[in-house]
Each structure stands twice: as C-alpha cells, then as structure tokens.
Design an enzyme around this catalytic site. Structure first.
Site, PDB file in Angstrom:
ATOM      1  N   ARG B  23      -3.985  -3.529   3.451  1.00  0.00           N
ATOM      2  CA  ARG B  23      -3.128  -2.363   3.667  1.00  0.00           C
ATOM      3  C   ARG B  23      -3.651  -1.155   2.874  1.00  0.00           C
ATOM      4  O   ARG B  23      -4.234  -0.233   3.435  1.00  0.00           O
ATOM      5  CB  ARG B  23      -1.675  -2.697   3.271  1.00  0.00           C
ATOM      6  N   HIS B 216      -0.971  -1.489 -10.923  1.00  0.00           N
ATOM      7  CA  HIS B 216      -1.803  -1.113  -9.779  1.00  0.00           C
ATOM      8  C   HIS B 216      -2.717   0.021 -10.250  1.00  0.00           C
ATOM      9  O   HIS B 216      -2.331   1.188 -10.204  1.00  0.00           O
ATOM     10  CB  HIS B 216      -0.879  -0.667  -8.644  1.00  0.00           C
ATOM     11  N   HIS B 218      -6.228   2.258 -10.263  1.00  0.00           N
ATOM     12  CA  HIS B 218      -7.399   2.709  -9.505  1.00  0.00           C
ATOM     13  C   HIS B 218      -8.548   2.951 -10.477  1.00  0.00           C
ATOM     14  O   HIS B 218      -8.339   3.263 -11.647  1.00  0.00           O
ATOM     15  CB  HIS B 218      -7.061   3.976  -8.721  1.00  0.00           C
ATOM     16  N   CYS B 249      -6.608   6.904  -2.084  1.00  0.00           N
ATOM     17  CA  CYS B 249      -5.380   7.604  -1.729  1.00  0.00           C
ATOM     18  C   CYS B 249      -5.740   8.865  -0.982  1.00  0.00           C
ATOM     19  O   CYS B 249      -6.332   9.773  -1.564  1.00  0.00           O
ATOM     20  CB  CYS B 249      -4.572   7.951  -2.970  1.00  0.00           C
TER      21      CYS B 249
END
Lengths: 311, 311
Positions: B23, B216, B218, B249
């Site tokens: 996803r 989460h 990055h 993103c």
C-alpha cells in the site's frame, strides 16, 4: 526548514568527526581524480568546519593508484591552523615520506582477523604488528599522533563472526605499540548494536580508555548510523565518516560505502550535539564531488538536501 | 556467512513488522503494476513469514491510480490463516468497500499538523477526525482492528518543528475514537532519537499504552533505523517497514522511501530479536519487484545481499 533539536540524556555534547573521504573514500572509487580536485576537496572540508581530515596515503602507487599523488596533494594544500591531516602509512618508507611532507599525524591499517591481514596486508596479524612497531615508535618520537585502524572488528567476510577477545587482543597490542587512537572498523558493515556494545565494553574492561576509541562503520547493510548512535551512548566521541558516503573496501567484495558525513551530521545536529561542521556546505561539496566522480552520492541526506525541491 | 547474534539488554525478544510495501510503498511508485504482480507480491510476503501486511487502499482511484484495483487484488489473494491484511479506508464509502471485500483490519490516515491535513486530506485536523469518527465506530462494531496513522509526528515540511503536545492531543483523540493501534509517522524522515524519545515519553505520560504504538520512519535523511532502534529501547514492538524501501509520500516533496524491511531485518536478527521473517526471501522478492518497477531498490541490505559477489 528548522525541525528543532532534541537532546538525549547520556550522549556527549560535542563530537569530533574524522573525515575519511579523501583517503578511505577516494581510494575505493573507480575514478582517479586530478590533484587539483583533491586539493579543492580538502579545502572545502576545512571550509565546512572539519578539523580532522584523513588526507591521503603513502601506500605504494602500484597498490592504490587513486592516491599515487600523495606528495603533490600535500604540497597543494595550505595547512589550516587547528586542523589535523592524518595520512596512512604502511611501513617505514611511508613514514619517511610522510615526515618529509611535514605531516603531523599518521595512521596505520591493521586487521584483527588473520584472513583479512593476509589478503589486505599479505602478512599474518603478528607480522603486520611487527611491521608497525618501528613505524609507530619513530612517529611517536617525532611527536606525531598515530591512529591505528583495526579492521574487521565486528565480522569478517571469510571468517564470519569475530570473537570479541580477538578484538581486545589486537587492540591491546596496538595501544602497547604507542597508538594514540584506535579506530574500530566494521569494514563490511555487518555489525548491529549489541555487538558494538560488547566490543566497547570488552575494550573498557581491558583498560583501553574510551577517549582513545573511534568507530568506523560502513553502511553496507544500512546499520552504520544505528551503530554510531549506540557508540555515542557508550562514550565514544570520535566518529569516522566520509563525505557523501564515498568509499568501501576493495578487498572485501560485499563492502559498500562508509557512513556518510551528511547523514551523521543530520543525526548529531538533531540531537543537539556540536560538531562545528556546516551540513549544507558538506552537501554542496558532495554534490560537486559526485559530478567529478560521475556517479550520484549514496548519502540519503545529500539526496534529500541536494535536490531542487523546496523544503 | 554467519556473523552471529548479540542481544542487548532492554530490547524486546520479538517484534512484529507491519509490511507496508503493497500500500504505502506501491502508491508512491511511478509505475502502476498489474494486479497479478501485486497478488504475487503479497503471496511472497506471506511466504517470507509476514503476518501483518498493509495490502491496499480503498481511496478513490482518481486520487491514487496505483491502487485502483483494490477489489480485484483482494479477490486475487488467498487469505492465509494467521495473517492480517489491513487496508486503508478514507471514509465510510471506503469502509463499505472494505467490509464487502471481507477485510478484517482497516487503517485510517490522519495528520497531526494542520498544513498536511489540508494538503493531504483537504480538511482541518478537526474535520478529518470528524470524518474518521463513524468509520472507526462502525469498523469496531464489525469487530475489525483499526490502525490509525498519525503523519508528521516528528516534523512537517511546511510548519517545521511539531510540538510534542500536538502529537499527544491528536493521538489521544484518535485512541478515543476507538483505534486499536496508532502508527506514528515520520512522514518526511527528519526525526532523530531525542525527538523519538520525547514523543514516546509524552504519549506514555498521557496514558496511551506502548503496546498500542507502532513507529513508521522514513529514511529520507538516513535516520530511520537509528530511530527504530531508539523506539525498540522504549518498548515499541510493532515496526512499519516496506519491502526494498518502496514508497514515500507524494504530498511531501522531500520524502523518499520508507525504512526498508531488509535493513530492519538485518538489524533485528543481529540483535537476536525474533521476527519470523526470512531475510533472503525478502531480498529475492525486492529484487524481483524492482525489475517489475524498472528501478533498483534503495535498500542497503538488498543491494548487498542481492549482488552476485560471494559472501
């Protein structure tokens, strides 16, 4: 954009970065740069605020053609006050060349494993230490600082796991020779934080002061910064890194680049740890150098801060 | 080659990785993959040992064309026992589609900053929470697990530093809505460990149990793994990562990929932390997927373990 700083209890307030790009970095790049470019590289590092720059190597040119111009490079550099420019020397002949060039700091490159000693130095560990003995002694008599590299401290591509006792033994012997600093190399980038703590604790238990320890992590498996953070929490205040993540190890197939100085600076500055080094100047330097080398920097921070998007 | 494991006191013995590649990863890739490839990707993740796989999104196809085939993908997947397949839903219509597809876990995607809420969700934070309220309530009534994403917890590309109090406020409201897990997003990868500790400590002080927290990170500035290690030391046991470092993103210009699952696995396995996931199978999957996407994986471990050199 300012994302603020958030210090963390138990970390040092200031760290010295040993910038290894001009030596460890460039010797492992395909491209051979002209001496003028190398001199500008070193000048840019000084301008960014670096005070400890491993500048070149007096290893014979037939071994490392990338650094065959060591004398010319040192001639071309205007030595800045307050900056140290260690150079790698493999033997007494190298030391003579370094002394003749007016160098005030040297480095010797050892291995804790027999396989890597044989493949990289064509000697046993004992033989390599014997080779270093007069070099370190003469360097110290001449008042030089001596950085002792210990490669494969956290794993060896031919031997696998490296016993902590083996690291302690070779580290203790290197200190006894007169090294003023040891740089613990994860030459193939396999370490994780538990192993880092085990090695640092064992060296402390053997009486080697943490002030004499530097860490040198490669980012082969993406672990370098987490390992560095671990070492900071255990009192290490000298961290090896290379501009833009230049470098690797030509004798170990799986090794990719060093920890990138820019990724390290983002980390340290976010933690409020002083380095005296300007991150954006380093990013600009690594982008400039990447163009000379003909390949992009693998550094995440260089990629992020060097792209043209607003932030 | 076996480099051994060295546990570290104070870390969990087992971690659940939330694999977000299908996803969060694929929605931010240029290439749009056929549904058969996505189904094989998910099957490979299950075969590698994943038990929590964010599979797709019921966001309207006009917003995210990469995931327009959500129904077809869920039809094409054979749901494995013991594996959860959360899907992102933006609103009640999305929830209806998810329920019709037989999904047992959903995720909602919120923001702690007003600027990102407006740019990503076209709503204020209050309005987005109001939109989630019936979605989460109906999902919980139906017995679903609800993962609440909180983006921009550690910095915002338009607002800069994000006050910890702001994270606590939105996190508390998301928990009150009925979320069963919160995923704290460093959407633009700017965090460093001090900020991670500050946010986790503040959430704990506000009474949000650490078992309900996932992180989460990055890897935009190379900090993701050091931040993850920090979170592990503060009791977090669910870590978001994406196969091969897929993703980013699309609304935040500077954001590059998620923490790569393979780099995380190297880290956890080196520390002796169980994940149930086979690293080499993940490397093989990411190399296979990179060929489908037409670009190399940015993961360091995939690069190192996927190259043809002996090790």
């Amino acid at each position: 954009m300012d994302y603020g700083t958030t210090p963390l209890h138990g970390l040092p307030s200031r760290v010295t970065i040993c910038e290894v790009g001009p030596r460890d970095g460039l010797q492992n790049e395909q491209a051979v740069l002209p001496v003028e470019v190398k001199a500008e590289f070193v000048a840019r590092l000084v301008d960014a605020g670096h005070t400890l720059i491993e500048t070149t190597s007096f290893v014979p040119a037939k071994w490392i053609p990338q650094l065959a111009d060591a004398e010319e490079l040192l001639d071309a550099i205007t030595l800045a006050p307050g900056v140290r420019y260690p150079v790698l020397v493999p033997n007494e002949r190298g030391l003579e060349r370094a002394l003749a060039a007016g160098v005030r700091d040297i480095a010797v490159f050892g291995s804790v494993t027999e396989t890597f000693a044989r493949r990289n130095l064509n000697r046993t560990v004992d033989e390599s230490l014997a080779m270093f003995t007069p070099v370190v002694a003469r360097a110290r008599e001449a008042g030089l600082g001596v950085r002792g590299y210990l490669s494969m401290c956290f794993g060896d591509p031919w031997e696998g796991e490296v016993p902590v006792e083996r690291v302690v033994e070779v580290a203790t012997r290197m200190m006894a020779l007169g090294c003023t600093q040891l740089s613990l190399g994860d030459t193939i980038g396999v370490a994780t934080p538990g192993r880092v703590v085990a090695v640092l604790d064992a060296l402390a238990a053997a009486g080697i002061p943490v002030d004499a320890i530097a860490v040198h992590f490669h980012d082969t498996y993406g672990q370098a910064l987490a390992n560095t953070f671990t070492a900071l929490g255990h009192g290490v205040t000298t961290i090896d890194a290379s501009a833009g993540g230049l470098g690797g190890c030509p004798y170990a197939g799986s090794a990719t680049g060093n920890l990138a100085t820019e990724d390290l600076l983002w980390h340290l500055h976010g933690l409020g740890i002083e380095t005296g080094i300007d991150l954006q100047k380093m990013v600009d330097t690594s982008i400039w150098l990447a163009a000379k080398l003909g390949r992009p920097s693998p550094s995440r921070a260089v990629t992020a801060l060097g792209d043209p998007l607003p932030r």
